[in-house]
Design a protein around this motif. Structure first.
Motif, PDB file in Angstrom:
ATOM      1  N   ILE A 125      20.654  29.399 -99.182  1.00  0.00           N
ATOM      2  CA  ILE A 125      21.609  30.210 -98.446  1.00  0.00           C
ATOM      3  C   ILE A 125      22.737  30.633 -99.378  1.00  0.00           C
ATOM      4  CG2 ILE A 125      21.020  29.091 -96.253  1.00  0.00           C
ATOM      5  CD1 ILE A 125      23.733  27.702 -96.407  1.00  0.00           C
ATOM      6  N   ASP A 126      23.448  31.677 -98.981  1.00  0.00           N
ATOM      7  CA  ASP A 126      24.520  32.215 -99.813  1.00  0.00           C
ATOM      8  C   ASP A 126      25.900  32.097 -99.185  1.00  0.00           C
ATOM      9  OD1 ASP A 126      23.066  32.984-102.067  1.00  0.00           O
ATOM     10  OD2 ASP A 126      22.421  34.840-101.124  1.00  0.00           O
ATOM     11  N   ARG A 127      25.990  31.471 -98.007  1.00  0.00           N
ATOM     12  CA  ARG A 127      27.296  31.338 -97.362  1.00  0.00           C
ATOM     13  C   ARG A 127      27.234  30.199 -96.352  1.00  0.00           C
ATOM     14  NH1 ARG A 127      31.910  34.520 -95.569  1.00  0.00           N
ATOM     15  NH2 ARG A 127      32.353  34.086 -93.390  1.00  0.00           N
ATOM     16  N   VAL A 128      28.199  29.284 -96.459  1.00  0.00           N
ATOM     17  CA  VAL A 128      28.429  28.281 -95.425  1.00  0.00           C
ATOM     18  C   VAL A 128      29.731  28.685 -94.753  1.00  0.00           C
ATOM     19  CG1 VAL A 128      28.939  25.857 -94.918  1.00  0.00           C
ATOM     20  CG2 VAL A 128      27.199  26.425 -96.620  1.00  0.00           C
ATOM     21  N   GLU A 129      29.656  28.884 -93.455  1.00  0.00           N
ATOM     22  CA  GLU A 129      30.840  29.302 -92.700  1.00  0.00           C
ATOM     23  C   GLU A 129      31.388  28.128 -91.922  1.00  0.00           C
ATOM     24  OE1 GLU A 129      31.276  33.380 -91.038  1.00  0.00           O
ATOM     25  OE2 GLU A 129      31.200  32.294 -89.123  1.00  0.00           O
ATOM     26  N   TRP A 130      32.696  27.995 -91.929  1.00  0.00           N
ATOM     27  CA  TRP A 130      33.406  26.972 -91.168  1.00  0.00           C
ATOM     28  C   TRP A 130      34.217  27.681 -90.098  1.00  0.00           C
ATOM     29  CZ3 TRP A 130      38.784  27.161 -91.148  1.00  0.00           C
ATOM     30  CH2 TRP A 130      39.436  26.128 -90.449  1.00  0.00           C
ATOM     31  N   ARG A 131      34.146  27.174 -88.898  1.00  0.00           N
ATOM     32  CA  ARG A 131      34.965  27.681 -87.798  1.00  0.00           C
ATOM     33  C   ARG A 131      35.589  26.487 -87.097  1.00  0.00           C
ATOM     34  NH1 ARG A 131      32.559  32.802 -84.696  1.00  0.00           N
ATOM     35  NH2 ARG A 131      31.881  33.999 -86.498  1.00  0.00           N
ATOM     36  N   ALA A 132      36.832  26.651 -86.687  1.00  0.00           N
ATOM     37  CA  ALA A 132      37.502  25.607 -85.907  1.00  0.00           C
ATOM     38  C   ALA A 132      38.498  26.273 -84.981  1.00  0.00           C
ATOM     39  CB  ALA A 132      38.229  24.619 -86.822  1.00  0.00           C
ATOM     40  N   GLN A 133      38.674  25.668 -83.837  1.00  0.00           N
ATOM     41  CA  GLN A 133      39.648  26.166 -82.890  1.00  0.00           C
ATOM     42  C   GLN A 133      41.014  26.252 -83.578  1.00  0.00           C
ATOM     43  OE1 GLN A 133      41.488  24.509 -78.781  1.00  0.00           O
ATOM     44  NE2 GLN A 133      39.317  24.182 -79.052  1.00  0.00           N
ATOM     45  N   ALA A 134      41.683  27.376 -83.421  1.00  0.00           N
ATOM     46  CA  ALA A 134      43.023  27.529 -84.005  1.00  0.00           C
ATOM     47  C   ALA A 134      43.889  26.367 -83.532  1.00  0.00           C
ATOM     48  CB  ALA A 134      43.631  28.867 -83.604  1.00  0.00           C
ATOM     49  N   GLY A 135      44.550  25.723 -84.481  1.00  0.00           N
ATOM     50  CA  GLY A 135      45.364  24.549 -84.185  1.00  0.00           C
ATOM     51  C   GLY A 135      44.731  23.247 -84.626  1.00  0.00           C
ATOM     52  N   ASN A 136      43.441  23.263 -84.959  1.00  0.00           N
ATOM     53  CA  ASN A 136      42.767  22.041 -85.403  1.00  0.00           C
ATOM     54  C   ASN A 136      43.065  21.840 -86.892  1.00  0.00           C
ATOM     55  OD1 ASN A 136      41.077  19.923 -86.033  1.00  0.00           O
ATOM     56  ND2 ASN A 136      39.298  20.766 -84.967  1.00  0.00           N
ATOM     57  N   THR A 137      44.259  21.386 -87.170  1.00  0.00           N
ATOM     58  CA  THR A 137      44.710  21.255 -88.565  1.00  0.00           C
ATOM     59  C   THR A 137      43.930  20.206 -89.364  1.00  0.00           C
ATOM     60  OG1 THR A 137      46.544  19.869 -87.815  1.00  0.00           O
ATOM     61  CG2 THR A 137      47.016  22.195 -88.161  1.00  0.00           C
ATOM     62  N   PRO A 138      43.449  19.099 -88.767  1.00  0.00           N
ATOM     63  CA  PRO A 138      42.638  18.183 -89.582  1.00  0.00           C
ATOM     64  C   PRO A 138      41.350  18.840 -90.092  1.00  0.00           C
ATOM     65  CG  PRO A 138      43.465  17.040 -87.650  1.00  0.00           C
ATOM     66  CD  PRO A 138      43.766  18.506 -87.458  1.00  0.00           C
ATOM     67  N   SER A 139      40.681  19.618 -89.246  1.00  0.00           N
ATOM     68  CA  SER A 139      39.460  20.299 -89.682  1.00  0.00           C
ATOM     69  C   SER A 139      39.784  21.318 -90.770  1.00  0.00           C
ATOM     70  CB  SER A 139      38.793  20.991 -88.492  1.00  0.00           C
ATOM     71  OG  SER A 139      37.585  21.595 -88.884  1.00  0.00           O
ATOM     72  N   ARG A 140      40.871  22.034 -90.592  1.00  0.00           N
ATOM     73  CA  ARG A 140      41.278  23.025 -91.597  1.00  0.00           C
ATOM     74  C   ARG A 140      41.600  22.346 -92.921  1.00  0.00           C
ATOM     75  NH1 ARG A 140      44.579  28.472 -90.887  1.00  0.00           N
ATOM     76  NH2 ARG A 140      44.960  28.933 -93.085  1.00  0.00           N
ATOM     77  N   ALA A 141      42.222  21.186 -92.865  1.00  0.00           N
ATOM     78  CA  ALA A 141      42.554  20.458 -94.092  1.00  0.00           C
ATOM     79  C   ALA A 141      41.285  20.080 -94.850  1.00  0.00           C
ATOM     80  CB  ALA A 141      43.386  19.216 -93.767  1.00  0.00           C
ATOM     81  N   VAL A 142      40.244  19.652 -94.132  1.00  0.00           N
ATOM     82  CA  VAL A 142      38.969  19.338 -94.787  1.00  0.00           C
ATOM     83  C   VAL A 142      38.400  20.589 -95.430  1.00  0.00           C
ATOM     84  CG1 VAL A 142      36.567  18.662 -94.396  1.00  0.00           C
ATOM     85  CG2 VAL A 142      38.409  17.339 -93.346  1.00  0.00           C
ATOM     86  N   ALA A 143      38.393  21.698 -94.687  1.00  0.00           N
ATOM     87  CA  ALA A 143      37.849  22.952 -95.219  1.00  0.00           C
ATOM     88  C   ALA A 143      38.596  23.374 -96.482  1.00  0.00           C
ATOM     89  CB  ALA A 143      37.916  24.047 -94.160  1.00  0.00           C
TER      90      ALA A 143
END
Length: 193
Positions: A125-143
């Motif tokens: 594959i050529d792209r891994v996409e991450w999505r998280a509900q806006a406000g989920n700062t722990p998930s965003r920090a991992v990304a």
């Protein structure tokens, strides 16, 4: 495809099965997991059994979703879950959660990089996409920690507990991990050298 087991320096990543239903059920009782993920809420024993006995094996079998339980190798204690859902032949969406008592240890970041590298190399594959509900700062920090480029906010892009919600979106490309792509990439703006 048969389930693939991966390892990191600190984790055993393997497909969950019927023997893991109780551990998945217990971890998923955490209000934060139910708040930020699309698992059913309330999360019942039958949800865990359906997940471990049917959804995970079927995803591996038909190549639509590759899901790993993240375990400490010493006693196979459940640390979290990670899944790659195929969105097209060349793109997968990553999702993950960490058991409450194991947050902040970097386990999820290790697993995200390991699973992404596996997907780039073995699924081409050529792209891994991450999505998280806006406000989920722990998930965003991992990304962000694992090298995802945050691309923006998608309005009304997630349906969670019957409510449409905005979500953050980001991507990881093979080149972000020093790997080749299956097709040339021509970015819309010059990339820093």
């Amino acid at each position: 495809m048969e389930p693939v087991t991966l390892t990191t320096d600190r984790l055993l990543m393997r497909a969950v099965g019927p023997q893991d239903a109780d551990a998945v059920y217990e971890a998923a009782q955490d209000p934060d997991i139910q708040r930020w993920t699309t698992i059913p809420s309330p999360y019942l024993h039958e949800h865990a059994r359906s997940f471990t006995d049917q959804l995970v094996p079927e995803g591996w079998r038909n190549g639509s979703m590759f899901t790993w339980g993240l375990f400490l190798p010493e006693g196979e204690e459940l640390v979290g879950m990670l899944g790659l859902t195929m969105r097209s032949m060349s793109e997968a969406e990553i999702g993950f959660w960490a058991a409450k008592e194991h947050r902040g240890n970097g386990y999820i970041a290790e697993a995200v990089l390991t699973a992404s590298r596996w997907a780039f190399v073995h699924l081409s594959i050529d792209r891994v996409e991450w999505r998280a509900q806006a406000g989920n700062t722990p998930s965003r920090a991992v990304a962000e920690h694992t090298g995802f480029t945050i691309e923006g906010t998608l309005r009304s892009a997630l349906l969670h507990q019957g409510v449409r919600r905005d979500c953050w979106v980001g991507s990881l490309l093979p080149s972000d991990l020093g790997l080749p792509s299956t097709a040339p990439y021509l970015p819309s703006r010059p990339q820093p050298t």
